[in-house]
Design an enzyme around this catalytic site. Structure first.
Site, PDB file in Angstrom:
ATOM      1  N   ASP A  16       0.826  -1.212   0.000  1.00  0.00           N
ATOM      2  CA  ASP A  16       0.000   0.000   0.000  1.00  0.00           C
ATOM      3  C   ASP A  16       0.859   1.260   0.000  1.00  0.00           C
ATOM      4  O   ASP A  16       0.408   2.338   0.374  1.00  0.00           O
ATOM      5  CB  ASP A  16      -0.988  -0.003   1.177  1.00  0.00           C
ATOM      6  N   ASP A  68      26.133  17.384  -9.143  1.00  0.00           N
ATOM      7  CA  ASP A  68      25.034  17.898  -9.969  1.00  0.00           C
ATOM      8  C   ASP A  68      23.783  17.723  -9.128  1.00  0.00           C
ATOM      9  O   ASP A  68      23.225  16.623  -9.053  1.00  0.00           O
ATOM     10  CB  ASP A  68      24.956  17.124 -11.292  1.00  0.00           C
ATOM     11  N   HIS A 124      27.174  16.228 -24.286  1.00  0.00           N
ATOM     12  CA  HIS A 124      25.773  16.563 -23.994  1.00  0.00           C
ATOM     13  C   HIS A 124      25.487  18.017 -24.371  1.00  0.00           C
ATOM     14  O   HIS A 124      26.401  18.762 -24.727  1.00  0.00           O
ATOM     15  CB  HIS A 124      25.451  16.299 -22.518  1.00  0.00           C
ATOM     16  N   TYR A 152      35.003  15.732 -19.986  1.00  0.00           N
ATOM     17  CA  TYR A 152      35.092  14.439 -19.296  1.00  0.00           C
ATOM     18  C   TYR A 152      36.243  13.643 -19.893  1.00  0.00           C
ATOM     19  O   TYR A 152      36.220  13.318 -21.084  1.00  0.00           O
ATOM     20  CB  TYR A 152      33.769  13.678 -19.436  1.00  0.00           C
TER      21      TYR A 152
END
Ligand SMILES: [Mn+2]
Length: 430
Positions: A41, A263, A355, A388
């Site tokens: 639940d 981050d 990115h 990186y």
């Protein structure tokens, strides 16, 4: 709610702006999010549907907003349907919005319990020609989970198959991309809480700590300032872990000599903060870490300058790529031949910076907004270039949250140290 009451005029104005974009004789319906189940639940923490929140301020499950500016009965132009509450329900489930409280939050005078939805809608639908419904059109959405809105749409369109259905999402993306002064204040509050947390890290971080101990420092600072918690899974990554972009295990020991990437962001009043820094575990950058760090910092500062009215996100990302190419050449990570022979669809710099640099931020971390329109005053963006280098165990990203202003941008996260000297100074004077 943990946040102070938001000025109702925010939601009143948002509704005015929204209904202006509707076709004649159209109504729009917005459903709240579900409370998501876990096991047995158990349930997850509730997170409101952000369009419903933007248009009403209602921060409660099982809520429906209906906007129908051309409704014959003026009382039906803005209607909320809420989960019924009474003394018994309040005793078991805690306080839910009364009709009066819902009005105080939203400025909407007509509030019904959910049990009246079918009856009222029968009347409204007999007057309406177009019906606007929301769908998740976020470019990166890939969820397979059926939402409350999805279930509603199936049932509702089956009950009223011959009305003309429209998408509210393009309107919402355009509206939510431009932040009003009240929203900027709320974003600033989220950023202020995050600023406290990052500054706390500079005081407490030591080699030998586990990444999750540093995570605990964030949540401590967030919770005690009225945030409901992380606005996304935090990344706390020492050394080479920082080169794994979505590292969220946060379970390794931080070593002497490591640069640690954070981050982290928090919620405040449903608005997000999203910041990245890289700090040396022992309080001093090595020569090489400093070189790479300052390269990222130069790109970040130059990129921040390009988030200005009239510029376009696609062109902006290209320009950032050029800046990054120069820095990577300077660091000796790529050479001129790599650049000369690069694939235009995957330029040489992508090997070390793979990115995007900016995304909208607001009621969602990766907020909705227009990716092909010109930037304008009121847009809120992150700016987060990185480098990186797995072979050197160095991963650095520097991310701030800003709002585009008339004369200059407002940096919401400028209180979080990002200059090498500032960081070293703060870490050596706890
Ligand atoms: Mn971000």
């Amino acid at each position: 709610m943990r946040y102070s009451k938001i000025d109702t005029s925010l939601f009143v104005e948002n509704r005015k702006r929204f209904v202006k974009e509707l076709k004649p004789n159209a109504l729009a319906i917005f459903n709240s999010n579900d409370i998501m189940p876990t096991n047995a639940d158990g349930t997850m923490k509730f997170l409101q549907n952000k369009n419903l929140f933007y248009l009403s301020g209602v921060d409660q499950e099982e809520s429906i907003l209906v906007l129908f500016p051309d409704a014959f009965n003026a009382a039906h132009r803005e209607v909320l349907f809420l989960k019924e509450t009474n003394a018994h329900i309040a005793r078991w489930e805690g306080e839910k919005l009364s009709k009066e409280q819902a009005f105080e939050v939203s400025g909407i005078k007509t509030v019904f319990w959910l049990s009246e939805f079918d009856r009222i809608m029968k009347d409204l639908m007999s007057q309406a020609h177009h019906v606007y419904l929301q769908t998740n059109e976020h470019l990166r959405n890939s969820s397979e989970v059926e939402t409350r809105e999805d279930r509603f749409r199936k049932k509702f369109t089956a009950a009223y198959p011959l009305h003309k259905y429209e998408r509210s999402e393009p309107i919402m993306h355009a509206l939510r991309a431009v932040k009003s002064p009240i929203e900027v204040d709320l974003l600033q509050k989220a950023s202020d809480i995050n600023t406290r947390a990052f500054n706390r890290i500079l005081k407490v971080m030591q080699p030998g700590m586990n990444e999750y101990e540093l995570e605990a420092e964030f949540i401590h600072e967030y919770t005690r300032h009225g945030s409901t918690g992380f606005s996304y899974e935090p990344i706390i990554a020492g050394g080479v872990n920082a080169t794994v972009l979505h590292y969220i295990e946060n379970n390794k020991e931080v070593k002497d000599g490591d640069l640690v990437l954070f981050d982290c962001g928090c919620w405040y009043a449903n608005y997000a903060s999203d910041v990245t820094r890289a700090y040396p575990a022992n309080g001093r950058f090595t020569q090489r870490q400093k070189e790479v760090y300052n390269a990222v910092l130069r790109v970040q500062k130059a990129s921040l300058e390009m988030l200005r009215p009239g510029n376009q996100l696609h062109a902006y990302h290209k320009e950032v790529g050029k800046l990054m190419t120069d820095e990577l050449l300077g660091l000796g990570l790529i050479d001129k031949t790599d650049v000369k022979n690069e694939d235009p669809d995957w330029p040489a710099y992508k090997k070390y910076f793979m990115h995007g640099t900016s995304h909208y931020i607001g009621l969602d971390v990766h907020d909705v907004g227009l990716w092909t329109a010109d930037m304008e005053v009121g847009n809120a963006f992150t700016c987060e270039p990185g480098i990186y280098i797995p072979e050197e165990g160095i991963g650095i990203r520097i991310e701030d949250d800003i709002v585009i202003g008339e004369k200059e941008n407002l940096n919401l996260t400028s209180g979080i140290p990002k200059e090498v000297e500032e960081i070293e100074e703060a870490m050596h004077n706890p």
